[in-house]
Scaffold this motif. Structure first.
Motif, PDB file in Angstrom:
ATOM      1  N   ASP A   5       0.814  -1.208   0.000  1.00 49.98           N
ATOM      2  CA  ASP A   5       0.000   0.000   0.000  1.00 49.98           C
ATOM      3  C   ASP A   5       0.851   1.264   0.000  1.00 49.98           C
ATOM      4  OD1 ASP A   5       1.020  -0.088   2.545  1.00 49.98           O
ATOM      5  OD2 ASP A   5      -0.898   0.194   3.567  1.00 49.98           O
ATOM      6  N   GLU A   6       2.162   1.113  -0.217  1.00 45.98           N
ATOM      7  CA  GLU A   6       3.019   2.284  -0.334  1.00 45.98           C
ATOM      8  C   GLU A   6       2.744   3.011  -1.646  1.00 45.98           C
ATOM      9  OE1 GLU A   6       7.265   2.181   1.000  1.00 45.98           O
ATOM     10  OE2 GLU A   6       6.930   0.017   0.940  1.00 45.98           O
ATOM     11  N   PRO A   7       2.957   4.329  -1.696  1.00 46.55           N
ATOM     12  CA  PRO A   7       2.808   5.057  -2.956  1.00 46.55           C
ATOM     13  C   PRO A   7       3.786   4.546  -4.015  1.00 46.55           C
ATOM     14  CG  PRO A   7       2.849   6.573  -1.107  1.00 46.55           C
ATOM     15  CD  PRO A   7       3.245   5.236  -0.561  1.00 46.55           C
ATOM     16  N   VAL A   8       3.442   4.768  -5.253  1.00 44.16           N
ATOM     17  CA  VAL A   8       4.255   4.330  -6.388  1.00 44.16           C
ATOM     18  C   VAL A   8       4.621   5.531  -7.243  1.00 44.16           C
ATOM     19  CG1 VAL A   8       4.159   3.090  -8.585  1.00 44.16           C
ATOM     20  CG2 VAL A   8       3.373   1.972  -6.496  1.00 44.16           C
ATOM     21  N   TRP A   9       5.871   5.565  -7.661  1.00 45.41           N
ATOM     22  CA  TRP A   9       6.300   6.497  -8.706  1.00 45.41           C
ATOM     23  C   TRP A   9       6.344   5.727 -10.016  1.00 45.41           C
ATOM     24  CZ3 TRP A   9       6.857  11.640  -8.638  1.00 45.41           C
ATOM     25  CH2 TRP A   9       7.020  12.284  -7.417  1.00 45.41           C
ATOM     26  N   LEU A  10       5.655   6.207 -11.039  1.00 42.66           N
ATOM     27  CA  LEU A  10       5.640   5.555 -12.343  1.00 42.66           C
ATOM     28  C   LEU A  10       6.015   6.582 -13.410  1.00 42.66           C
ATOM     29  CD1 LEU A  10       5.045   2.979 -13.978  1.00 42.66           C
ATOM     30  CD2 LEU A  10       2.681   3.760 -14.180  1.00 42.66           C
ATOM     31  N   LEU A  11       7.255   6.517 -13.880  1.00 42.70           N
ATOM     32  CA  LEU A  11       7.744   7.415 -14.922  1.00 42.70           C
ATOM     33  C   LEU A  11       7.410   8.868 -14.612  1.00 42.70           C
ATOM     34  CD1 LEU A  11       6.952   5.285 -18.104  1.00 42.70           C
ATOM     35  CD2 LEU A  11       9.172   5.638 -17.030  1.00 42.70           C
ATOM     36  N   GLY A  12       7.799   9.306 -13.409  1.00 45.47           N
ATOM     37  CA  GLY A  12       7.664  10.709 -13.033  1.00 45.47           C
ATOM     38  C   GLY A  12       6.342  11.106 -12.443  1.00 45.47           C
ATOM     39  N   VAL A  13       5.398  10.179 -12.312  1.00 40.93           N
ATOM     40  CA  VAL A  13       4.083  10.480 -11.745  1.00 40.93           C
ATOM     41  C   VAL A  13       3.931   9.730 -10.430  1.00 40.93           C
ATOM     42  CG1 VAL A  13       1.583  10.285 -12.049  1.00 40.93           C
ATOM     43  CG2 VAL A  13       3.028  10.957 -13.981  1.00 40.93           C
ATOM     44  N   TRP A  14       3.485  10.447  -9.398  1.00 40.94           N
ATOM     45  CA  TRP A  14       3.312   9.871  -8.062  1.00 40.94           C
ATOM     46  C   TRP A  14       1.874   9.424  -7.871  1.00 40.94           C
ATOM     47  CZ3 TRP A  14       0.750  11.489  -3.401  1.00 40.94           C
ATOM     48  CH2 TRP A  14       1.192  10.845  -2.232  1.00 40.94           C
ATOM     49  N   TYR A  15       1.708   8.169  -7.478  1.00 35.22           N
ATOM     50  CA  TYR A  15       0.380   7.620  -7.197  1.00 35.22           C
ATOM     51  C   TYR A  15       0.273   7.340  -5.703  1.00 35.22           C
ATOM     52  CZ  TYR A  15      -0.590   7.025 -12.159  1.00 35.22           C
ATOM     53  OH  TYR A  15      -0.827   7.255 -13.489  1.00 35.22           O
ATOM     54  N   GLY A  16      -0.512   8.137  -5.010  1.00 36.95           N
ATOM     55  CA  GLY A  16      -0.676   7.951  -3.581  1.00 36.95           C
ATOM     56  C   GLY A  16      -1.626   8.973  -2.992  1.00 36.95           C
ATOM     57  N   LEU A  17      -1.975   8.768  -1.746  1.00 32.94           N
ATOM     58  CA  LEU A  17      -2.799   9.685  -0.983  1.00 32.94           C
ATOM     59  C   LEU A  17      -2.026  10.107   0.261  1.00 32.94           C
ATOM     60  CD1 LEU A  17      -6.234   7.832  -1.183  1.00 32.94           C
ATOM     61  CD2 LEU A  17      -5.582   9.906  -2.411  1.00 32.94           C
ATOM     62  N   HIS A  18      -2.015  11.407   0.520  1.00 32.97           N
ATOM     63  CA  HIS A  18      -1.268  11.919   1.674  1.00 32.97           C
ATOM     64  C   HIS A  18      -2.242  12.375   2.754  1.00 32.97           C
ATOM     65  CE1 HIS A  18       2.074  13.611   3.876  1.00 32.97           C
ATOM     66  NE2 HIS A  18       1.420  14.751   3.993  1.00 32.97           N
ATOM     67  N   ASN A  19      -2.058  11.817   3.936  1.00 36.60           N
ATOM     68  CA  ASN A  19      -2.885  12.179   5.087  1.00 36.60           C
ATOM     69  C   ASN A  19      -2.170  13.278   5.862  1.00 36.60           C
ATOM     70  OD1 ASN A  19      -4.106  12.281   7.718  1.00 36.60           O
ATOM     71  ND2 ASN A  19      -5.025  10.267   7.292  1.00 36.60           N
TER      72      ASN A  19
END
Length: 505
Positions: free
Chosen positions: A50-64
């Protein structure tokens, strides 16, 4: 194990042919019997945390903001997987037309590095033509469902001032319901540049990469390393550009309008084996038409000036189909502007990656200019596209498929299975790719690399020479006197290939 550093490896043609035939049989049977899946489970995980992912310069995640922690919800993960699925996937193919005089009709067992290079080149061309969010046949109902959560799922680029260029949101990621495949004309036209056939219609086919890279050590049927791959990609791009220039007058006479490739390829490496140096002034010159003409020969060689060999340019019909000349406005190039693909071949250790380089490798995959890394395991090339924690996400070219026909087989150029492996397990020989669409992009990349130099404690992946004085290299060398194995790839194929062996994967 077959050593394939050069043509003088002592291996007879009959022995090599036996190996290639055995390798193709192995891959075919392993897919049928499921052995390939077992091997992938052993070598790489398919499970995301469930850690955030960086995919080719784009961050996928939610910050609380309350807990100051970040994670990746199921909705965001679905968006990330759709983005991953839309990346281009090139694999082993068989039953294509013979490659030159070799007679080979398959690249099984030897072409994985070339296929990884095709994936990186396709990503760079997609950025050049469409920007980060390219049209894709890889649209599924799962992504559409994720679109319903656009109010809670936020996907943000690393660059605070460039969200309009690189960000992906649930709203833009929505897709048709069901498993319907939507074939976009532009995507089909881009893929045609990589079809497994000779001739100028497919400049980045495995046939043409073998031809263009012959002067750098590319031999059909023999495995190659990232340094040679970079030279082959640059040579193929230069050959295609020369062909397009020959066609311009004929197009004007027939009232035709064709889109330029729109991409210059520049290999950055150091003949001395140290960290390669980027020169922003030179890179910006390559982005202009005037600079491109003046430095056309320079696009295919390192900073030491070692030139690629020239190859005859094949003729093709003047009415070659190119993508629409109406890309997204924020990504369109002016008549005197070209995108720039930087390829940086590196060797970052002996046997394994030196630990001091790992944070930097993670960092470059977060850059908005990142178009991935060609790396892998020893003797087995992979295309790294992202990072989650201490693991890298990759596309694997070691899947045997029949030669593709467009547009019917567009879906075979996309992979739905995401795989991860520990960053510490990758081979130290690799090639990093950056795409810069304009001078502002170059400036942004330079700033990021300069910060990387500061954080590297004297062992940077690469240095930046802003004024051409060499001060950046001196500063990096003075920052830490500890010896660190690594640097750029050796400047000669014979030097880089001695430890690269055949491996049945």
């Amino acid at each position: 194990m077959f050593s394939t550093a050069n043509g003088n490896d002592g291996i007879t043609d009959s022995a090599r042919n036996w190996y290639l035939n055995f390798s193709e049989t192995w891959h075919t049977m392993s897919q049928v019997l499921g052995l390939k899946r077992l091997q992938k489970i052993i070598q790489g995980s398919c499970n995301l945390s469930d850690e955030p992912v960086w995919l080719l310069g784009v961050w996928y995640g939610l910050h609380n903001q309350d807990s100051m922690k970040s994670n990746m919800s199921q909705e965001v993960q679905e968006l990330m997987l759709q983005d991953f699925h839309s990346r281009f996937w090139f694999t082993y193919r068989r039953d294509f037309s013979p490659i030159g005089t070799s007679g080979l009709i398959s690249d099984v067992g030897w072409g994985c590095t070339l296929r990884s290079g095709q994936m990186l080149m396709a990503e760079a061309l997609a950025r050049c033509w469409w920007g980060r969010n390219q049209p894709s046949a890889a649209q599924t109902g799962a992504a559409a469902a994720a679109g319903d959560h656009s109010s809670t799922a936020e996907v943000t680029s690393v660059a605070a001032g460039a969200e309009e260029h690189y960000s992906t949101t649930a709203a833009t990621a929505a897709a048709p319901a069901g498993n319907t495949v939507v074939v976009h004309a532009d995507e089909q036209q881009l893929l045609s540049l990589f079809q497994d056939q000779p001739g100028s219609l497919s400049p980045f086919s495995i046939h043409n990469l073998c031809t263009a890279g012959a002067g750098h050590g590319v031999v059909a049927g023999q495995w190659l390393g990232p340094w040679v791959l970079c030279k082959a990609l640059a040579a193929a791009a230069a050959t295609q550009r020369a062909w397009q220039q020959q066609q311009q007058q004929q197009q004007q006479q027939h009232g035709q309008q064709q889109r330029s490739l729109g991409l210059h390829v520049h290999v950055v490496c150091d003949p001395g084996g140290g960290a390669p140096t980027l020169q922003p002034v030179r890179l910006k010159a390559l982005l202009t038409a005037q600079g491109a003409c003046a430095q056309q020969a320079a696009d295919c060689h390192c900073i030491d000036g070692s030139h690629s060999s020239s190859h005859p340019v094949q003729r093709a019909p003047a009415d070659i189909a190119w993508p629409s000349q109406q890309p997204q406005q924020q990504h369109s190039h002016g008549p005197h502007q070209q995108g720039l693909l930087l390829l940086v071949p590196l060797t970052l250790g002996v046997g394994k990656v030196n630990e001091r380089y790992m944070p930097q490798l993670t960092a470059v995959l977060t850059f908005p200019q990142s178009v991935g890394i060609v790396g892998g395991r020893p003797g087995s090339s992979l295309y790294f596209v992202g990072v989650q924690g201490s693991a890298v996400l990759y596309l694997d070219p070691h899947e045997v498929q029949q030669v593709a026909a467009l547009p019917g087989d567009v879906d075979t150029f996309h992979c739905s299975t995401l795989r991860l492996m520990p960053l510490s397990a990758i081979d130290p020989s690799l090639a990093i790719g950056f795409y810069c669409k304009d001078e502002d992009d170059v400036d942004d990349l330079v700033k990021r690399l300069q910060q990387l130099m500061v954080d590297a404690r004297g062992a940077p992946l690469m240095t930046v020479d802003v004024d051409g004085s060499g001060s950046a290299r001196q500063q990096a060398d003075a920052g830490d006197t500890e010896a660190v194995g690594g640097g750029s790839h050796p400047s000669k194929p014979s030097e880089q290939g001695g430890s690269e062996d055949w491996e049945l994967v």
